[in-house]
Design a protein around this motif. Sequence first.
Motif, short mmCIF file in Angstrom:
data_model
loop_
_atom_site.label_atom_id
_atom_site.label_comp_id
_atom_site.label_asym_id
_atom_site.label_seq_id
_atom_site.Cartn_x
_atom_site.Cartn_y
_atom_site.Cartn_z
N VAL A 23 1.07 -1.29 0.10
CA VAL A 23 -0.21 0.29 0.11
C VAL A 23 0.91 1.48 0.22
O VAL A 23 1.22 1.26 0.95
CB VAL A 23 -1.28 -0.52 1.27
N PRO A 24 1.10 2.18 -1.09
CA PRO A 24 2.11 2.48 -1.40
C PRO A 24 1.48 4.15 -0.85
O PRO A 24 1.45 4.55 -2.12
CB PRO A 24 3.02 3.14 -2.90
N TYR A 25 1.28 4.87 0.26
CA TYR A 25 0.23 5.90 0.46
C TYR A 25 1.25 6.54 1.62
O TYR A 25 1.78 5.76 2.26
CB TYR A 25 -1.13 5.12 0.88
N ASP A 26 1.44 7.96 1.29
CA ASP A 26 1.63 8.46 1.96
C ASP A 26 1.45 10.75 1.79
O ASP A 26 1.71 10.89 1.46
CB ASP A 26 3.35 8.36 1.73
N GLU A 27 -0.08 9.95 2.34
CA GLU A 27 -0.27 11.54 1.90
C GLU A 27 -0.60 12.48 3.15
O GLU A 27 -1.08 14.01 3.11
CB GLU A 27 -1.98 11.33 1.69
N THR A 28 -0.53 11.76 4.77
CA THR A 28 -0.61 12.25 5.86
C THR A 28 0.27 12.62 6.40
O THR A 28 0.22 13.00 7.63
CB THR A 28 -2.21 12.13 6.67
N SER A 29 1.34 12.00 6.30
CA SER A 29 2.40 12.48 7.09
C SER A 29 2.93 13.62 7.20
O SER A 29 3.22 14.79 6.28
CB SER A 29 3.68 11.26 6.39
N THR A 30 3.93 14.04 8.23
CA THR A 30 3.98 15.32 8.71
C THR A 30 5.66 15.83 9.03
O THR A 30 5.64 17.12 9.27
CB THR A 30 3.07 15.84 10.06
N TRP A 31 6.33 15.60 8.56
CA TRP A 31 7.76 15.74 8.15
C TRP A 31 8.77 14.99 6.81
O TRP A 31 7.94 15.37 6.01
CB TRP A 31 8.32 14.94 9.67
N ILE A 32 9.28 13.94 7.48
CA ILE A 32 10.22 13.70 6.53
C ILE A 32 8.89 12.64 5.37
O ILE A 32 8.78 11.36 5.11
CB ILE A 32 11.29 12.66 6.65
N LYS A 33 9.34 13.33 3.65
CA LYS A 33 7.54 12.29 3.43
C LYS A 33 8.55 11.14 2.27
O LYS A 33 10.51 11.41 2.32
CB LYS A 33 7.79 13.13 1.77
N GLY A 34 8.21 10.56 1.85
CA GLY A 34 8.71 8.90 0.72
C GLY A 34 8.06 7.38 1.53
O GLY A 34 8.28 6.27 0.81
N ALA A 35 7.56 8.15 2.13
CA ALA A 35 6.73 6.07 2.98
C ALA A 35 6.32 5.54 1.77
O ALA A 35 5.88 4.28 1.19
CB ALA A 35 5.88 6.21 4.04
N ASP A 36 5.48 6.27 0.63
CA ASP A 36 5.02 5.76 -0.21
C ASP A 36 6.10 5.23 -1.46
O ASP A 36 5.66 3.49 -1.94
CB ASP A 36 4.51 7.30 -1.26
N ARG A 37 7.68 4.87 -0.76
CA ARG A 37 7.92 4.06 -1.52
C ARG A 37 8.86 3.07 -1.12
O ARG A 37 9.56 2.10 -1.48
CB ARG A 37 9.13 5.28 -2.02
N GLY A 38 8.08 3.26 0.26
CA GLY A 38 8.09 1.71 1.20
C GLY A 38 8.21 0.78 0.99
O GLY A 38 8.77 -0.63 0.45
N PRO A 39 7.08 0.24 0.15
CA PRO A 39 7.00 -0.99 0.28
C PRO A 39 7.35 -1.81 -1.56
O PRO A 39 8.32 -2.86 -1.42
CB PRO A 39 5.38 -0.65 -0.31
N ASP A 40 7.90 -0.71 -2.72
CA ASP A 40 8.74 -1.08 -3.22
C ASP A 40 10.86 -1.66 -2.86
O ASP A 40 10.77 -2.38 -3.66
CB ASP A 40 9.17 0.08 -4.65
N ALA A 41 10.95 -0.81 -2.28
CA ALA A 41 11.63 -0.66 -2.08
C ALA A 41 12.14 -2.40 -0.73
O ALA A 41 13.15 -3.15 -1.23
CB ALA A 41 12.28 0.38 -0.84
N ILE A 42 11.24 -2.22 -0.23
CA ILE A 42 11.05 -3.50 0.55
C ILE A 42 11.62 -5.06 -0.30
O ILE A 42 11.66 -5.69 -0.16
CB ILE A 42 10.01 -3.86 1.32
N LEU A 43 10.32 -4.71 -1.30
CA LEU A 43 10.03 -5.82 -2.43
C LEU A 43 11.91 -6.23 -3.18
O LEU A 43 12.14 -7.15 -3.48
CB LEU A 43 8.90 -5.49 -3.08
N GLU A 44 12.05 -4.80 -3.30
CA GLU A 44 13.48 -5.08 -4.15
C GLU A 44 14.00 -6.11 -3.39
O GLU A 44 15.42 -6.14 -3.80
CB GLU A 44 13.70 -3.55 -4.40
N ALA A 45 14.46 -4.85 -1.66
CA ALA A 45 15.14 -5.73 -0.81
C ALA A 45 15.14 -7.47 -0.77
O ALA A 45 16.28 -8.29 -0.34
CB ALA A 45 15.67 -5.06 0.27
N SER A 46 13.94 -7.79 -0.58
CA SER A 46 14.07 -9.27 -0.52
C SER A 46 14.71 -10.11 -1.23
O SER A 46 14.60 -11.25 -1.07
CB SER A 46 12.25 -9.70 -0.39
N ALA A 47 14.41 -9.78 -3.20
CA ALA A 47 15.08 -10.58 -3.62
C ALA A 47 16.10 -10.68 -3.79
O ALA A 47 16.94 -11.93 -4.31
CB ALA A 47 14.77 -9.44 -5.10
N ASN A 48 16.67 -10.11 -2.19
CA ASN A 48 18.13 -10.41 -2.35
C ASN A 48 18.43 -11.38 -1.35
O ASN A 48 19.89 -11.23 -0.56
CB ASN A 48 19.20 -9.29 -2.18
#
Length: 283
Positions: A23-48
Amino acid sequence: MNYGGIPEKFSNRKDSKIVVIPVPYDETSTWIKGADRGPDAILEASANMELYDIETNSEVYLKGIYTAPAVKEKASPEKMVAEVEKTVKEFLEEDKFIVLLGGEHSVSIGSFKAFADKFKDLTILQIDAHSDLRDEYEGSENNHACVMARAKELCNIVQVGIRASDVSELKSVKPSGMFYGYTLRNNPHWMNQAIDQLTENVYITIDLDAFDPSIMPSTGTPEPGGMLYWEVLDFIKLVNQKRKIVGFDVVELCPNSVDKAPDFLASKLIYQILSYKFSNQKA
């Protein structure tokens, strides 16, 4: 991308026991943005990752791990929550074990609702730096700061590792179910005390800022004084031994291009929890 880079034989929807829902959603966070990229980063790392788990002497991917299409609803927090709830219910009806990947923590609310409908004797166990007990924040009851307020409306909650809270949230704290971060290091019995507060069925929601920033700097709000990797895993392993883990989520990875270690930590954390859940071997 599919979780773990697992071959089709062990990652198709029909035969897989486990489903990963990004669920790449990051519309209500209030400081550092980028959690919407979290799922893809986890999936990419998991391949290793190595798909053999040493501790449990198991290969949990053989149970089948299907990576579902991402939930991409972003029109409002309320619509996103509804879409997550609908998606999770669909897979629960197929008797799948669900792992939700955030995104910011608000994505968990829809999953909470779906699980609370299915499991009547449920506790939501939060491992987090923030208590997230505001009734509403910035005009929404489904803000990331309101996650556990919504959980509390559905079922029993237990909160572990909390190191930051607004004074307005104190009225909503259940003392027997609150394990503040500063108390853990001086209490060798905290794990069993927390488990005593759990009902039989447990859904775990893990905000990665629960971990100390020394090993998990890639979050939207890194709080000092956090938990370490094996501490968290030892606790979850004990929960698995004494209760029934029915599902979990991992949220709030805010990846950066320089340090990939936090991405790998998140992907490995998921795999080790699944290894505990599905291994017949007693840890």
